[in-house]
Design a protein around this motif. Structure first.
Motif, PDB file in Angstrom:
ATOM      1  N   GLU A   1      53.200 -13.351  62.403  1.00  0.00           N
ATOM      2  CA  GLU A   1      52.767 -13.989  61.157  1.00  0.00           C
ATOM      3  C   GLU A   1      51.315 -14.456  61.256  1.00  0.00           C
ATOM      4  O   GLU A   1      50.522 -14.284  60.337  1.00  0.00           O
ATOM      5  CB  GLU A   1      53.693 -15.176  60.845  1.00  0.00           C
ATOM      6  CG  GLU A   1      53.464 -15.758  59.457  1.00  0.00           C
ATOM      7  CD  GLU A   1      54.336 -16.978  59.188  1.00  0.00           C
ATOM      8  OE1 GLU A   1      54.314 -17.442  58.028  1.00  0.00           O
ATOM      9  OE2 GLU A   1      55.004 -17.474  60.113  1.00  0.00           O
TER      10      GLU A   1
ATOM     11  N   GLN B   1      48.986 -11.457  61.057  1.00  0.00           N
ATOM     12  CA  GLN B   1      48.856 -10.966  59.678  1.00  0.00           C
ATOM     13  C   GLN B   1      47.863 -11.821  58.880  1.00  0.00           C
ATOM     14  O   GLN B   1      47.052 -11.301  58.138  1.00  0.00           O
ATOM     15  CB  GLN B   1      50.214 -11.013  58.964  1.00  0.00           C
ATOM     16  CG  GLN B   1      51.274 -10.081  59.533  1.00  0.00           C
ATOM     17  CD  GLN B   1      51.051  -8.615  59.172  1.00  0.00           C
ATOM     18  OE1 GLN B   1      50.722  -7.810  60.023  1.00  0.00           O
ATOM     19  NE2 GLN B   1      51.209  -8.291  57.920  1.00  0.00           N
ATOM     20  N   ASN B   2      47.980 -13.145  59.037  1.00  0.00           N
ATOM     21  CA  ASN B   2      47.112 -14.046  58.265  1.00  0.00           C
ATOM     22  C   ASN B   2      46.903 -15.354  59.031  1.00  0.00           C
ATOM     23  O   ASN B   2      47.677 -16.299  58.882  1.00  0.00           O
ATOM     24  CB  ASN B   2      47.728 -14.333  56.891  1.00  0.00           C
ATOM     25  CG  ASN B   2      46.843 -15.273  56.069  1.00  0.00           C
ATOM     26  OD1 ASN B   2      45.667 -15.461  56.367  1.00  0.00           O
ATOM     27  ND2 ASN B   2      47.420 -15.878  55.048  1.00  0.00           N
TER      28      ASN B   2
ATOM     29  N   ASP C   1      51.921  -2.008  50.510  1.00  0.00           N
ATOM     30  CA  ASP C   1      51.879  -3.439  50.221  1.00  0.00           C
ATOM     31  C   ASP C   1      50.953  -4.066  51.269  1.00  0.00           C
ATOM     32  O   ASP C   1      51.161  -3.900  52.471  1.00  0.00           O
ATOM     33  CB  ASP C   1      53.290  -4.016  50.332  1.00  0.00           C
ATOM     34  CG  ASP C   1      53.317  -5.528  50.143  1.00  0.00           C
ATOM     35  OD1 ASP C   1      52.249  -6.166  50.159  1.00  0.00           O
ATOM     36  OD2 ASP C   1      54.417  -6.084  50.008  1.00  0.00           O
TER      37      ASP C   1
ATOM     38  N   HIS D   1      50.727  -6.874  52.404  1.00  0.00           N
ATOM     39  CA  HIS D   1      51.407  -7.785  53.343  1.00  0.00           C
ATOM     40  C   HIS D   1      52.210  -7.028  54.403  1.00  0.00           C
ATOM     41  O   HIS D   1      52.649  -7.613  55.388  1.00  0.00           O
ATOM     42  CB  HIS D   1      52.324  -8.740  52.582  1.00  0.00           C
ATOM     43  CG  HIS D   1      51.593  -9.551  51.550  1.00  0.00           C
ATOM     44  ND1 HIS D   1      50.626 -10.478  51.883  1.00  0.00           N
ATOM     45  CD2 HIS D   1      51.650  -9.548  50.190  1.00  0.00           C
ATOM     46  CE1 HIS D   1      50.133 -11.014  50.781  1.00  0.00           C
ATOM     47  NE2 HIS D   1      50.728 -10.465  49.749  1.00  0.00           N
ATOM     48  N   GLN D   2      52.404  -5.724  54.187  1.00  0.00           N
ATOM     49  CA  GLN D   2      53.157  -4.919  55.150  1.00  0.00           C
ATOM     50  C   GLN D   2      52.249  -4.173  56.131  1.00  0.00           C
ATOM     51  O   GLN D   2      52.725  -3.512  57.052  1.00  0.00           O
ATOM     52  CB  GLN D   2      54.036  -3.892  54.403  1.00  0.00           C
ATOM     53  CG  GLN D   2      55.087  -4.518  53.495  1.00  0.00           C
ATOM     54  CD  GLN D   2      56.027  -5.459  54.235  1.00  0.00           C
ATOM     55  OE1 GLN D   2      56.507  -5.121  55.308  1.00  0.00           O
ATOM     56  NE2 GLN D   2      56.261  -6.642  53.684  1.00  0.00           N
TER      57      GLN D   2
END
Length: 395
Positions: free
Chosen positions: A15, A18-19, A373, A375-376
């Motif tokens: 997580e 990712q960000n 996406d 986020h993916q």
């Protein structure tokens, strides 16, 4: 990932990769000089505020020389270069390479880099999809640095594999491959140096080998370390500048439209891409040469200190509306290429490659769309570079 002041930020999770920006924002507010265990198992300090980052990056009480911290016998061959050295070695090593990266020489590369970009996109003209990283963002800078160094272009896939393993070695999935790939890389370079000694050319490796032959300029290990750094740093930063930059434009269509309408904004756009989601997330390691009081923390002698560059570049105290991607932002004093004596040697070349890559892509495929996406998307593991493994585009 909302954290109150008492909760522990989750570092180095999927997580976070990712960000990381919510974690950084919390730390800048509550724990700007924060002690954490790094993936290597070593405890050290992460610096998250811009003002603190600038001071740390210039602080001579911190050493970058791995041998001083762990002993010369325990250091990797890949740290025998200017990035992991202190003065006076740093000045000598950097000076030898700097001659090849003069502003005049880099400006003279513009037409050639443009030709490389055009040729790569010509191959995609008949297709309706591409993987931005594999098809464009990776080959462009690796072709450029291979030509500068004089290594064969057909070996670029090997360089990519070795480079990825070395860069991502801080993640467990790459640790076991490190020894094998590092050895292959070293053997390859040594064989290439032998060839160049017999038949030197006009390329940079030939210049460095000749300098080594002249004595006292480079040791054998330094030659290996410097060339490995140039191959790895010479393309990694630019791959992720192009990837993260195009991703930012796709996520902010109004900014993309503005850049297409006003291509003269490209210089500011590249600086904003470097600031907003920069290609190098953390500085390389520094160790305290003595006990240091920094703000309200005591850093013990020998302790590790790392700057979160991407956090400093989102510091609200330095950049108004720091979380907003704005290609019209005035001149940006971001830290994407570091600061002080270790400021990235190849920064002007990376900027030029980034400008040409982004504008050529927008001219050819102004309507490209992300085929996933956001986020993916899978971000690369490891602690140095920040970049996506694949960016599928509909052309």
């Amino acid at each position: 990932m909302n954290m109150n002041e008492s909760s522990q930020p989750e570092f180095f999770t999927r997580e976070f990769t990712q960000n990381p920006y919510p974690v950084y924002e919390n730390l800048r507010k509550n724990n700007p000089i924060y002690k954490v265990m790094f993936p290597s198992g070593e405890f050290g300090w992460i610096i998250t505020r811009y003002e603190d980052a600038v001071e740390i990056l210039k602080d001579s009480r911190l050493s970058k020389d791995v041998a001083k911290r762990y002993g010369a016998e325990n250091q990797s061959i890949f740290v025998n270069n200017m990035l992991f050295s202190d003065p006076p070695d740093h000045r000598r090593l950097r000076g030898l390479v700097q001659k090849a990266f003069t502003p005049k020489w880099i400006a003279g590369m513009r037409d050639h880099i443009q030709t490389i970009a055009d040729n790569l996109l010509d191959q995609l003209e008949s297709k309706d999809q591409m993987n931005l990283i594999d098809d464009f963002a990776f080959p462009l800078p690796i072709i450029v640095i291979s030509e500068i160094l004089g290594v064969p272009l057909e070996d670029q896939d090997k360089f990519r594999m070795w480079s990825n393993t070395i860069i991502d070695a801080t993640s467990s999935e790459h640790a076991e491959m490190f020894e094998q790939h590092a050895q292959e890389f070293i053997e390859y370079l040594n064989a290439w140096f032998d060839k160049v000694r017999k038949e030197p050319g006009n390329d940079l490796i030939s210049q460095l080998v000749v300098a080594e032959e002249a004595g006292e300029k480079l040791t054998e290990n330094e030659l290996l370390g410097v060339v490995a750094l140039l191959i790895i740093a010479g393309h990694e930063t630019t791959v992720n500048l192009i990837g993260n930059g195009i991703l930012a434009l796709l996520e902010h269509p109004s900014q993309r439209d503005l850049l297409i309408e006003q291509p003269e904004l490209i210089h500011q756009a590249i600086e904003e891409m470097l600031r907003y989601n920069g290609p190098v997330e953390f500085s390389t390691s520094r160790w305290a040469l003595e006990e240091i009081q920094f703000r309200d923390q005591f850093i013990s002698q020998g302790e590790l200190v790392i700057v979160a560059l991407d956090s400093a570049n989102r510091d609200e105290q330095q950049f108004p509306d720091a979380d907003v991607f704005d290609i019209t932002r005035e001149k940006s004093p971001h830290l994407a290429f570091g600061k002080g004596i270790h400021l990235c040697l190849g920064a002007p070349l990376a900027r030029l490659e980034g400008e040409i890559a982004v504008m050529t892509l927008l001219r050819r495929f102004p309507n490209m769309q992300l085929q996933a996406d956001v986020h993916q998307l899978e971000w690369r593991p490891g602690m140095i570079v920040r970049g996506v493994k694949e960016i599928p585009l509909q052309l």
